[in-house]
Write a protein that holds these residues in place. Structure first.
Motif, mmCIF file in Angstrom:
data_model
loop_
_atom_site.group_PDB
_atom_site.id
_atom_site.type_symbol
_atom_site.label_atom_id
_atom_site.label_comp_id
_atom_site.label_asym_id
_atom_site.label_seq_id
_atom_site.Cartn_x
_atom_site.Cartn_y
_atom_site.Cartn_z
ATOM 1 N N GLU A 41 0.832 -1.209 0.000
ATOM 2 C CA GLU A 41 0.000 0.000 0.000
ATOM 3 C C GLU A 41 0.866 1.258 0.000
ATOM 4 O O GLU A 41 0.449 2.295 -0.501
ATOM 5 N N PHE A 42 2.047 1.141 0.546
ATOM 6 C CA PHE A 42 2.965 2.273 0.585
ATOM 7 C C PHE A 42 3.274 2.770 -0.832
ATOM 8 O O PHE A 42 3.211 3.963 -1.112
ATOM 9 N N TYR A 43 3.605 1.838 -1.728
ATOM 10 C CA TYR A 43 3.931 2.221 -3.101
ATOM 11 C C TYR A 43 2.705 2.748 -3.835
ATOM 12 O O TYR A 43 2.814 3.647 -4.677
ATOM 13 N N LYS A 44 1.542 2.228 -3.528
ATOM 14 C CA LYS A 44 0.309 2.746 -4.128
ATOM 15 C C LYS A 44 0.058 4.184 -3.677
ATOM 16 O O LYS A 44 -0.413 5.016 -4.461
ATOM 17 N N ALA A 45 0.371 4.481 -2.409
ATOM 18 C CA ALA A 45 0.230 5.852 -1.909
ATOM 19 C C ALA A 45 1.183 6.798 -2.637
ATOM 20 O O ALA A 45 0.806 7.924 -2.984
ATOM 21 N N HIS A 47 2.268 6.339 -5.647
ATOM 22 C CA HIS A 47 1.764 6.405 -7.021
ATOM 23 C C HIS A 47 0.595 7.388 -7.140
ATOM 24 O O HIS A 47 0.369 7.951 -8.209
ATOM 25 N N GLN A 48 -0.137 7.606 -6.054
ATOM 26 C CA GLN A 48 -1.235 8.576 -6.082
ATOM 27 C C GLN A 48 -0.721 10.003 -6.161
ATOM 28 O O GLN A 48 -1.388 10.871 -6.709
ATOM 29 N N VAL A 49 0.477 10.239 -5.626
ATOM 30 C CA VAL A 49 1.064 11.582 -5.690
ATOM 31 C C VAL A 49 1.559 11.866 -7.107
ATOM 32 O O VAL A 49 1.262 12.918 -7.679
ATOM 33 N N MET A 50 2.306 10.943 -7.675
ATOM 34 C CA MET A 50 2.740 11.001 -9.075
ATOM 35 C C MET A 50 3.105 9.583 -9.497
ATOM 36 O O MET A 50 3.385 8.740 -8.647
ATOM 37 N N PRO A 51 3.105 9.304 -10.793
ATOM 38 C CA PRO A 51 3.394 7.943 -11.248
ATOM 39 C C PRO A 51 4.719 7.423 -10.695
ATOM 40 O O PRO A 51 5.696 8.169 -10.585
ATOM 41 N N ILE A 52 4.718 6.153 -10.357
ATOM 42 C CA ILE A 52 5.877 5.556 -9.691
ATOM 43 C C ILE A 52 7.126 5.610 -10.567
ATOM 44 O O ILE A 52 8.237 5.744 -10.057
ATOM 45 N N TRP A 53 6.973 5.562 -11.890
ATOM 46 C CA TRP A 53 8.149 5.631 -12.754
ATOM 47 C C TRP A 53 8.799 7.006 -12.698
ATOM 48 O O TRP A 53 10.011 7.132 -12.835
ATOM 49 N N ILE A 54 8.007 8.057 -12.450
ATOM 50 C CA ILE A 54 8.585 9.399 -12.294
ATOM 51 C C ILE A 54 9.393 9.457 -10.997
ATOM 52 O O ILE A 54 10.478 10.050 -10.956
ATOM 53 N N TRP A 55 8.873 8.831 -9.922
ATOM 54 C CA TRP A 55 9.656 8.715 -8.693
ATOM 55 C C TRP A 55 11.002 8.068 -9.005
ATOM 56 O O TRP A 55 12.040 8.513 -8.510
ATOM 57 N N GLY A 56 10.956 7.015 -9.807
ATOM 58 C CA GLY A 56 12.180 6.303 -10.156
ATOM 59 C C GLY A 56 13.164 7.167 -10.919
ATOM 60 O O GLY A 56 14.356 7.192 -10.600
ATOM 61 N N ILE A 57 12.678 7.883 -11.916
ATOM 62 C CA ILE A 57 13.566 8.753 -12.719
ATOM 63 C C ILE A 57 14.187 9.836 -11.839
ATOM 64 O O ILE A 57 15.394 10.115 -11.936
ATOM 65 N N LEU A 58 13.389 10.454 -10.966
ATOM 66 C CA LEU A 58 13.922 11.490 -10.084
ATOM 67 C C LEU A 58 14.953 10.926 -9.104
ATOM 68 O O LEU A 58 15.972 11.572 -8.820
ATOM 69 N N MET A 59 14.705 9.710 -8.608
ATOM 70 C CA MET A 59 15.679 9.077 -7.721
ATOM 71 C C MET A 59 16.976 8.756 -8.473
ATOM 72 O O MET A 59 18.063 8.920 -7.920
ATOM 73 N N ILE A 60 16.843 8.306 -9.705
ATOM 74 C CA ILE A 60 18.031 8.009 -10.513
ATOM 75 C C ILE A 60 18.858 9.272 -10.721
ATOM 76 O O ILE A 60 20.083 9.270 -10.553
ATOM 77 N N ILE A 61 18.203 10.363 -11.079
ATOM 78 C CA ILE A 61 18.909 11.626 -11.327
ATOM 79 C C ILE A 61 19.614 12.111 -10.060
ATOM 80 O O ILE A 61 20.799 12.466 -10.091
#
Length: 138
Positions: A41-45, A47-61
Motif C-alpha cells: 500500500e505504501f507504493y500505491k500511496a 503512485h497517487q502523488v505522481m506515477p511511480i516511474w517518475i519517482w524512479g527517474i527522479l531518484m536516478i537523477i
C-alpha cells in the motif's frame, strides 16, 4: 589530483554508497512498475502523488548527482559543490515524501523511520554543498 586523507576516503565511500543505494531504488521504481505497485500500500500511496516511474527517474537523477559528487571530491571544485547540493536536495525531498507516504501505509514503523533518516542525511549533504556555493559567491 589531491591525495585524499582517510576521513575523505571514508566520506567519499559513504557518499558513493548513498548514491548507489538510492540508484537501486530508482531503478526498481522505473523498471518494475507493476511489481512495485503490487508490492504494498505504501507504493500505491506514492503512485497517487505522481506515477511511480517518475519517482524512479527522479531518484536516478539525484543518485547520479551524489555518485558524481563522490568522484569529484578530490577536486572540490564548483561542480562538486553543485552536485552535493542538487543531489542532496532532490534526494532529501524524495525521501521526505516517502516518509510521509509511509507513515500510514507501511507494514511497520521501521520503513518511515529509515526514510526520515535518509532524508535528513541527504539534507545535510545538500546543506554542505549549498553552504560552500554561498560562501564562494561572497
Amino acid at each position: 589530483m589531491n591525495k585524499l586523507s582517510l576521513p575523505e576516503i571514508i566520506s567519499s565511500t559513504l557518499l558513493f554508497g548513498l548514491g548507489v543505494f538510492s540508484l537501486w531504488r530508482g531503478l526498481f521504481f522505473a523498471v518494475e512498475q507493476e511489481a512495485v505497485l503490487n508490492d504494498s500500500e505504501f507504493y500505491k500511496a506514492l503512485h497517487q502523488v505522481m506515477p511511480i516511474w517518475i519517482w524512479g527517474i527522479l531518484m536516478i537523477i539525484s543518485s547520479l548527482f551524489l555518485i558524481g559528487a563522490s568522484w569529484s571530491m578530490p577536486r572540490r571544485n564548483i561542480l562538486f559543490h553543485w552536485s552535493l547540493f542538487l543531489g542532496g536536495m532532490t534526494c532529501s525531498f524524495m525521501y521526505l515524501m516517502m516518509t510521509s507516504a509511509g507513515l500510514f501505509n507501511s507494514i511497520n514503523w521501521l520503513t518511515p523511520m529509515q526514510f526520515a533518516t535518509l532524508s535528513a542525511i541527504c539534507g545535510v549533504v545538500a546543506f554542505f554543498g549549498g553552504a560552500e556555493i554561498y560562501a564562494r559567491r561572497k
